[in-house]
Motif scaffolding. Structure first.
Motif, mmCIF file in Angstrom:
data_model
loop_
_atom_site.group_PDB
_atom_site.id
_atom_site.type_symbol
_atom_site.label_atom_id
_atom_site.label_comp_id
_atom_site.label_asym_id
_atom_site.label_seq_id
_atom_site.Cartn_x
_atom_site.Cartn_y
_atom_site.Cartn_z
ATOM 1 N N ILE A 527 49.350 68.171 47.381
ATOM 2 C CA ILE A 527 48.899 68.855 46.168
ATOM 3 C C ILE A 527 47.982 67.963 45.345
ATOM 4 N N ARG A 528 48.290 66.654 45.255
ATOM 5 C CA ARG A 528 47.465 65.763 44.441
ATOM 6 C C ARG A 528 46.050 65.645 44.996
ATOM 7 N N SER A 566 57.882 71.718 44.921
ATOM 8 C CA SER A 566 58.649 71.000 45.948
ATOM 9 C C SER A 566 58.132 69.585 46.113
ATOM 10 N N GLN A 567 56.825 69.390 46.017
ATOM 11 C CA GLN A 567 56.269 68.048 46.167
ATOM 12 C C GLN A 567 56.548 67.198 44.937
ATOM 13 N N GLU A 572 55.233 62.660 46.245
ATOM 14 C CA GLU A 572 53.855 63.048 46.528
ATOM 15 C C GLU A 572 53.547 63.103 48.011
ATOM 16 N N HIS A 573 54.320 62.391 48.840
ATOM 17 C CA HIS A 573 53.978 62.323 50.258
ATOM 18 C C HIS A 573 54.691 63.378 51.083
ATOM 19 N N ASP A 574 55.453 64.263 50.406
ATOM 20 C CA ASP A 574 56.085 65.335 51.172
ATOM 21 C C ASP A 574 55.014 66.202 51.807
ATOM 22 N N GLU A 575 55.304 66.665 53.004
ATOM 23 C CA GLU A 575 54.339 67.522 53.697
ATOM 24 C C GLU A 575 54.636 68.975 53.358
ATOM 25 N N LEU A 576 53.685 69.810 53.655
ATOM 26 C CA LEU A 576 53.775 71.224 53.325
ATOM 27 C C LEU A 576 54.722 71.944 54.281
#
Length: 578
Positions: A527-528, A566-567, A572-576
């Motif tokens: 997202i970022r 969710s992220q 921040e490094h969570d995947e979609l």
């Protein structure tokens, strides 16, 4: 095999010379038994020393001539075969390079490797044998029969009694051999594919301790090859015993009836010796038939596989290398109701996708795995053509763009970073061979890899191992980005190309890329990263779920809002996921 043999056309004069030299050897071999008969009858039995010396000298002279012809023939045949191998490999490789991606997917990679290596070698062996012994063997049989009838028609009759049976037998065996060795070559493809797959995944195999499991899988594939090879060679090995049996029966008949004819005085001893000599030569020639049929069957199967590649006419990219070039594009991209499915399936990957990207702007593309993100990028440089709808670059349908000009304005960074064996400088220059050293370093600085390169002992001359195995994932990604930037593209396509970068490096990268006057399409799971784009395209099961800025999607898209939340919760490094 007509297409494959056509690559011998540039060497037809040398082929003719080689065949003439082979015929010289053959002629000497056919004349020798006749000269032996004359020496026995007119020299030894007649006790004429002069006749022995005369005909013996002639035999020695023509034998030396055959020796020279054989050496020169071998030299010429080797030159022809190696030149042919080079030409046909070049033709096959060039044809594969011209395949569209749709055509390329029809041929397994392992199969193409086998066709360019093993299959070419097999046909080379056939041609070499053809110029040395393959034609010589049947001609020796025919010539021996003719010379036998010249020497003594009565005894010669016993040599040809089994000929009709042998002709039918050899025809049947050659047909069976072709089928069996075609199957063997397919098994070789499977073994090559298994080896290739395991070598590529060696780290994963070691990490999961799956070495024994993969070894058992390979053993299964290799065993299939062994079984088919044994079956093929067992059938082929029947040829030699049958041929020798028939020829030995014929030889015994010649000896039996020849001895009786000598007693009655109707046949001279020299004639019987000559007939026996011809019979022995025929036996030797027939013994080569088994090997010839094996080589021919394998070469026929290999040539058909190579012809399958060379005869591909549809699905070929036409790139005019001599085109003068067009006015540089501005980078406007528009999708108008684009739908697409891969040639191998009717399942749609993209469905009625429409959006427009202004020149110099940045579009982030998001979506779950399998939503069609990478496929969407692949349609822009025409790796595949749309099933329905139109893609416009600067207002022109991509199908109307010359491929060379279209791809010259595009810089592509694929999801999997691909580097080639060579130096870092050579890999960067691969994006534009005319790029200066200054331009290469500028691109490396933009991609945030310059400082890392400077720390290597050999800096830009540092050798990159196969697929960049001696570099980290982040270093490979940044080198791939730098390689694309070297082109100074109007359109920059980044397929999840910053996944291995830390936050600070990625931020520095995006800041540097703002200086590029390029339209950017960026596939991302973060997202970022998407927040820094001018617009965001959210795909769901191949369809446009949402399109707009980050703030707009946070208001209007439930899915995008859920992803963002969710992220924020998971980092921040969570995947979609969806």
């Amino acid at each position: 095999m007509k297409t494959i043999l056509s690559y011998l056309s540039p060497y037809k004069i040398l082929v003719i010379v080689a065949l003439v030299l082979m015929l010289v050897e053959l002629s000497v071999e056919l004349v020798q038994p006749l000269l032996i008969a004359i020496i026995i009858d007119d020299g030894i039995l007649a006790e004429d020393q002069q006749a022995i010396i005369l005909w013996g000298s002639i035999m020695l002279g023509i034998s030396f001539l055959a020796f020279l012809a054989g050496i020169i023939n071998t030299y010429i045949a080797s030159h022809i075969v190696q030149s042919y191998g080079f030409d046909i490999r070049q033709a096959l490789f060039k044809k594969v390079q011209a395949f569209t991606m749709a055509t390329f997917l029809k041929f397994p990679t392992a199969s193409l490797i086998t066709r360019l290596t093993t299959d070419v070698t097999i046909t080379q062996n056939l041609i070499f044998m053809g110029l040395r012994i393959m034609l010589r063997a049947p001609l020796l049989v025919v010539g021996s029969i003719i010379m036998s009838f010249i020497v003594n028609p009565y005894l010669a009759m016993f040599l040809v009694i089994g000929a009709p049976f042998l002709v039918v037998f050899l025809y049947i065996m050659s047909r069976n051999g072709l089928k069996l060795f075609s199957k063997v070559q397919k098994r070789v493809d499977q073994v090559t594919r298994k080896i290739q797959e395991n070598l590529q995944a060696v780290r994963l195999i070691k990490a999961y301790l799956r070495g024994n499991f993969e070894s058992s899988r390979f053993a299964s594939v290799a065993d299939n090859l062994k079984v088919d090879n044994v079956k093929a060679f067992r059938i082929m090995e029947l040829i030699l015993p049958v041929l020798l049996f028939v020829m030995n029966v014929s030889l015994l008949a010649v000896l039996w009836f020849g001895a009786k004819e000598i007693q009655t005085g109707d046949v001279e001893l020299g004639e019987l010796v000559a007939i026996i000599n011809y019979a022995m030569r025929m036996t030797g020639a027939f013994s080569m038939f088994a090997f010839i049929i094996i080589f021919f069957s394998r070469a026929k199967a290999s040539s058909e596989r190579m012809e399958e590649v060379l005869k591909v006419e549809e699905g070929i990219e036409i790139i005019n290398e001599d085109s003068e070039g067009t006015t540089p594009g501005i980078g406007e991209i528009e999708f108008q109701h684009v739908s697409f499915h891969y040639p191998t399936t009717d399942l749609p990957v993209l469905k009625d996708v429409s959006f427009k990207v202004q020149p110099g702007s940045k579009l982030a593309i998001m979506g779950a795995t399998g939503s069609g993100k990478s496929t969407l990028l692949n349609l822009i440089p025409r790796f595949f053509d749309t099933t329905e709808g139109t893609i416009l670059i600067d207002g022109i349908d991509v199908k109307e763009w010359p491929l060379k000009e279209l791809r010259k304005i595009i810089g592509l960074v694929p999801q999997q970073s691909i580097l080639f064996t060579g130096s870092i400088e050579e890999n960067l220059g691969w994006g534009d061979q005319a790029a200066t050293e200054e331009l290469l370093r500028e691109a490396a600085k933009q991609a945030q890899i310059h400082e890392s390169i400077e720390q290597f002992p050999d800096q830009y001359n540092t050798r990159v191992g196969q697929k960049g195995v001696n570099l980290s994932g982040g270093q490979k990604q940044r080198l791939s980005i730098a390689r694309a930037l070297v082109r100074k593209p109007e359109i920059l396509l980044l397929d999840d190309s910053t996944s291995a970068l830390d936050v600070s490096t990625e931020n520095a990268l995006w800041e540097a890329l703002e200086e590029e006057n390029a339209t950017m399409l960026v596939i991302t799971q973060k997202i970022r990263t998407a927040k820094g784009a001018d617009h965001i395209l959210l795909l769901e099961e191949g369809q446009v779920s949402a399109y707009g800025t980050h703030d707009e999607l946070m208001k209007d898209s439930t899915l995008y809002k859920a992803i963002a939340e969710s992220q924020q919760e998971g980092g921040e490094h969570d995947e979609l996921h969806s």
